[in-house]
Design a protein around this motif. Structure first.
Motif, PDB file in Angstrom:
ATOM      1  N   TRP A 263       0.781  -1.272   0.104  1.00  0.00           N
ATOM      2  CA  TRP A 263       0.075  -0.013  -0.072  1.00  0.00           C
ATOM      3  C   TRP A 263       0.890   1.304   0.036  1.00  0.00           C
ATOM      4  O   TRP A 263       0.706   2.272  -0.891  1.00  0.00           O
ATOM      5  N   PHE A 310      -1.863  -4.432  -5.181  1.00  0.00           N
ATOM      6  CA  PHE A 310      -2.553  -3.753  -5.301  1.00  0.00           C
ATOM      7  C   PHE A 310      -2.848  -3.068  -6.907  1.00  0.00           C
ATOM      8  O   PHE A 310      -3.860  -2.730  -7.187  1.00  0.00           O
ATOM      9  N   ILE A 339      -9.621  -1.127  -4.040  1.00  0.00           N
ATOM     10  CA  ILE A 339      -8.496  -1.220  -3.215  1.00  0.00           C
ATOM     11  C   ILE A 339      -8.502  -0.349  -1.808  1.00  0.00           C
ATOM     12  O   ILE A 339      -7.998  -0.939  -0.972  1.00  0.00           O
TER      13      ILE A 339
END
Lengths: 477, 394
Positions: A263, A310, A339
């Motif tokens: 992330w 991601f 996401i």
């Protein structure tokens, strides 16, 4: 000396924070401390905490890191950020401006993750720093207490550290209290409702043994010992509490390593991309970014894996292929929403289980390796037949799944008061020397005989420690 | 808007205490592993300040982890095939970083330590009382005279011309300065009584303590490398130990099979012989060397014999007799029977040697590296001079 000033950093920070918030990130207020490499390694050794209790293992960690750094085997971390409110991050003074900018963006994404991922819900970040300070103060007071002293404290901490992550896996599922367990045991013992009860022979009621401790196998070993060993002194219980609280605080980070790094890398890339860097900075940015997320040959780089996942999720929900549209009914254009939802609700295990696809595994060239003789050899590559095996193995190696499950099965309330532990065998054996030594720690804390049931070299095996003889006997059955 | 704090924590080193504690533990670990460390080095010719790389097993933080049968997942560069080796033998190879489950072999440090430190650590552990001089055979052999500084008074022969001249020049310069640099015919400055300086000599009696180590080893066919390796480690300990106790330690290597000869260290350890064994030959050779070169009145004699226990049975009586003779002249005489665990030979001299009643004769069995240190400790307990001193104290 440096190619930036604090004023520069503040200017960049404003732009980054704005960009991050525009993108939908919602971090805690942020504080940065700029430090030199010695302090940085120091913070690393103490998990970033400004105040932390002393123990030699942190000294070891420091020396190890410093040695590796000086030998040039590893570089320094660009940043470190701790889960607190306000979030506290450290920047390395000697880094270039671009690295500081990249780091700040990266830190904001971590910060956002800490704040919004469900696993961190119970970590009480507003008290993080104070809590660790309180731990340190308490432990120092025991060390200075002439009736306790450093050696005894160290002995308990050594043992507690060994068991700190032997705890329940599903923290977000409420733990059943002994009353709940009793009720469940009674319910399970009652014969099932039988619609033809009038014509069947009445089934016998076999009352459950409610005196058994624990009623259900117990995974929280330290907690159990703290609560059930009546011979522990108050300060010893407090040390166990401190270690438990510390472990509780770090668990979500262990459970979300891949997601968290993925992330942060995903967003630092996008934020910097949106910042309109001039060309020199932009080139350095690409170079550094690629260094961070480059795959680790033969291992797993969580930055890389998380980043790829991601990106892949975003792609599949934003612009799904025709088949994906048909099969899953994805309309497209939901990439960002998806996401953000993932970052909120998942942890590494569920993240990989749901979103690591066969195609992505092939693209990443993930393989499974096993020990053959004295070498480790590739056994599976992501072919249509094998990819699921590899994925299962991967899932069993992330977060707490990479640590063996040991449960307390029973404590004899009479006689020897021995504790029986069981290794929940899943095909992976314990490392024998480590198991032996750790069992001694269990024994130290429990004070009575302890027995561990496991499998070694394919055979059932009971290791015991304490009791009559002071040695570990391995008996096979 | 974020807060930036830039301050230097000069002088604050928060991990110092924990590092110190860790180092203490490492030192302790070195001491415990010493048996493994010592068996690596060549016996003699190591100077004291040579830095040795000692692999130290780090202080492990034990917890429950999976063993090596647990499969792992890694990432390749696109062309991974089943059967490719990801990682060779663990020894020496760096563990796969990021490999989950933890790698038990990861904590090996290399510590640099000097031979002296190592030996200190080694004998610190031995718990020997600080040996006093009287416990050893000491001869005050020479009186060493050393120059030590200068004195104003002395005898003529000890006059230091150089120092006296310096004094004279000093005085001359002082005189000139007192005349305030006035130009004038500088009259010559003669030597004066107070300029004279004499060498000062101190007499130190040099204590003379000699020891000689006889390393006697069976080099017959049955002594394989493993056995020699254990023997060598033992000799190393002995030599090093005596080195800390005596000023002058000599070492004699005697190898024997059916006959004995004096050899160099290199030959001693590396040259294999074949054939049978007559232990008495080794002892006889030692006795002969003692007679020729090492008068027991002047030398503390330490002898140690390593063998695997094979001997021609008709030599046994002879061996016992020679062993007695050797024990009589030496400070300490030991017999070490080297029997690696997997050894197939059953013969043993231990029973036969039971009839030697000399108190300074010791027999030990060494089966593995771990037993070296205990064996060594047992051996030393029987030192004649030790016991004599204890008796004297009592």
């Amino acid at each position: 000396m440096h190619d930036y000033t604090i004023a520069d950093l503040e200017k960049w920070d404003r732009r980054i924070r704005n960009a991050a918030e525009d993108a939908g990130l919602n971090p805690y207020p942020q504080e940065f401390e700029i430090c030199d490499y010695h302090d940085m390694i120091g913070y690393e050794a103490y998990a970033g905490m400004p105040s932390h209790y002393p123990h030699w293992s942190f000294g070891k960690s420091f020396e190890r890191k410093e040695t590796l750094y000086q030998l040039g085997i590893v570089g320094l971390p660009y940043e470190m950020v701790i889960n607190s409110n306000p979030a506290l991050a450290y920047l390395l003074r000697d880094n270039t401006l671009l690295l500081q900018v990249l780091t700040i963006a990266h830190v904001y994404a971590h910060n956002d993750f800490f704040r919004n991922n469900a696993n961190f819900e119970y970590t009480r970040p507003e008290y993080t720093i104070e809590r660790f300070k309180a731990h340190a103060d308490r432990i120092r007071s025991y060390t200075e207490d002439p009736s306790i002293g450093a050696d005894k404290v160290e002995g308990i901490l050594d043992a507690a550290h060994a068991l700190q992550f032997q705890c329940r896996r599903a923290k977000r599922v409420r733990k059943r209290t002994p009353e709940d367990q009793k009720a469940a045991a009674l319910k399970a013992a009652r014969p099932a409702d039988d619609p033809f009860g009038s014509i069947h022979k009445k089934r016998e009621y076999d009352p459950p043994d409610l005196t058994r401790i624990p009623l259900e196998p117990e995974e929280d070993i330290l907690l159990f010992i703290r609560d059930y060993n009546p011979y522990l002194e108050t300060w010893e219980k407090d040390l166990l509490t401190i270690v438990l609280e510390r472990a509780d605080y770090f668990l979500p980070q262990i459970e979300t390593k891949i997601m968290n790094e993925g992330w942060a890398s995903y967003w630092h890339y996008r934020i910097l991309d949106a910042l309109d860097l001039d060309q020199a900075l932009r080139l350095e940015f690409f170079k550094r970014h690629n260094q961070v997320i480059r795959p680790l040959r033969g291992g797993i780089n969580p930055y890389h894996l998380g980043y790829k996942l991601f990106e892949n999720i975003h792609r599949r929900w934003e612009t799904p292929s025709r088949e994906e549209q048909d099969e899953y009914g994805r309309p497209g254009g939901q990439g960002r929403e998806k996401i953000f939802q993932v970052r909120e609700s998942d942890r590494d295990e569920s993240f990989l289980r749901q979103y690591l696809t066969e195609e992505l595994m092939r693209e990443l060239d993930l393989f499974q390796h096993e020990k053959k003789g004295s070498d480790r050899v590739i056994t599976h590559v992501p072919t249509p037949d094998d990819w699921e095996t590899i994925k299962e193995t991967l899932l069993r190696n992330v977060g707490l799944a990479g640590m063996p499950v040991i449960t307390i099965v029973e404590v004899k309330t009479q006689g020897t008061q021995e504790m029986i532990l069981r290794h929940e065998y899943d095909g992976r054996e314990l490392e024998a020397e480590y198991a032996d030594r750790t069992l001694r720690y269990v024994q130290k804390l429990w004070g009575k005989k302890v027995v561990l049931e496991t499998r070694l070299a394919g055979e059932c095996c009971r290791m015991s420690y304490g009791g009559t003889g002071d040695k570990v006997e391995v008996s096979r059955s | 808007m974020a807060v930036f704090r830039d301050f230097k924590k000069e002088g604050i080193d928060r991990s110092a205490g924990d590092r110190r504690r860790h180092r203490q533990l490492v030192r302790k670990a070195i001491r415990e592993n010493i048996g493994h460390v010592i068996s690596e080095e060549s016996i003699i010719g190591q100077s004291g300040d040579k830095k040795l790389k000692v692999p130290v097993k780090g202080i492990k933080e034990y917890r429950f982890i999976f063993g090596e049968n647990a499969p792992g997942v890694g990432q390749g560069d696109g062309d991974s095939k089943p059967g490719q080796v990801v990682q060779r033998d663990r020894q020496g190879a760096k563990g796969l970083p990021g490999e989950p489950g933890g790698d038990p072999g990861e904590d090996v440090y290399e510590t640099e330590i000097t031979m002296e430190e190592l030996i200190d650590l080694l004998f610190e552990d031995l718990n020997l009382p600080d040996m006093e001089r009287k416990r050893f055979h000491i001869l005050e052999s020479e009186r060493l005279i050393k120059t030590k500084g200068y004195r104003i008074k002395g005898t003529r022969p000890r006059l230091s011309k150089k120092r006296s001249l310096v004094q004279k020049i000093k005085r001359k310069q002082g005189l000139e300065r007192s005349r305030d640099g006035e130009e004038g015919d500088s009259e010559p400055v003669p030597f004066h009584e107070q300029d004279l300086r004499y060498h000062h000599k101190v007499v130190t009696p040099k204590v003379f303590s000699n020891a000689v180590v006889f390393c006697i080893m069976d080099t017959s066919g049955s002594m394989d490398t493993t056995k020699k390796y254990l023997a060598r480690s033992f000799y190393f300990l002995l030599y090093r130990f005596l080195k800390t106790r005596y000023q002058n330690v000599e070492i004699v290597f005697i190898s024997h099979h059916t006959e004995a000869k004096e050899v160099t260290e290199d030959e001693f350890f590396h040259k294999g012989e074949s054939g049978g064994t007559m232990i008495s030959s080794g002892y006889r050779k030692a006795l002969q060397v003692i007679e020729e070169r090492y008068n027991p009145a002047l030398w503390n004699i330490y002898a140690f014999h390593c063998s695997d226990g094979d001997n021609f049975s008709n030599d046994n009586a002879d061996a016992v007799r020679c062993a007695r003779d050797l024990a009589d002249v030496s400070q300490l005489f030991g017999y070490g029977e080297i029997k690696p665990v997997h050894s197939l030979s059953w013969s043993s001299m231990l029973e036969i040697y039971k009839e030697i009643k000399n108190e300074n004769f010791v027999t030990v069995t060494i089966r593995s590296k771990d037993e070296l240190w205990p064996a060594f400790q047992k051996f030393l307990k029987h030192d004649k001079s030790e016991r004599r001193a204890q008796a004297a104290n009592a």
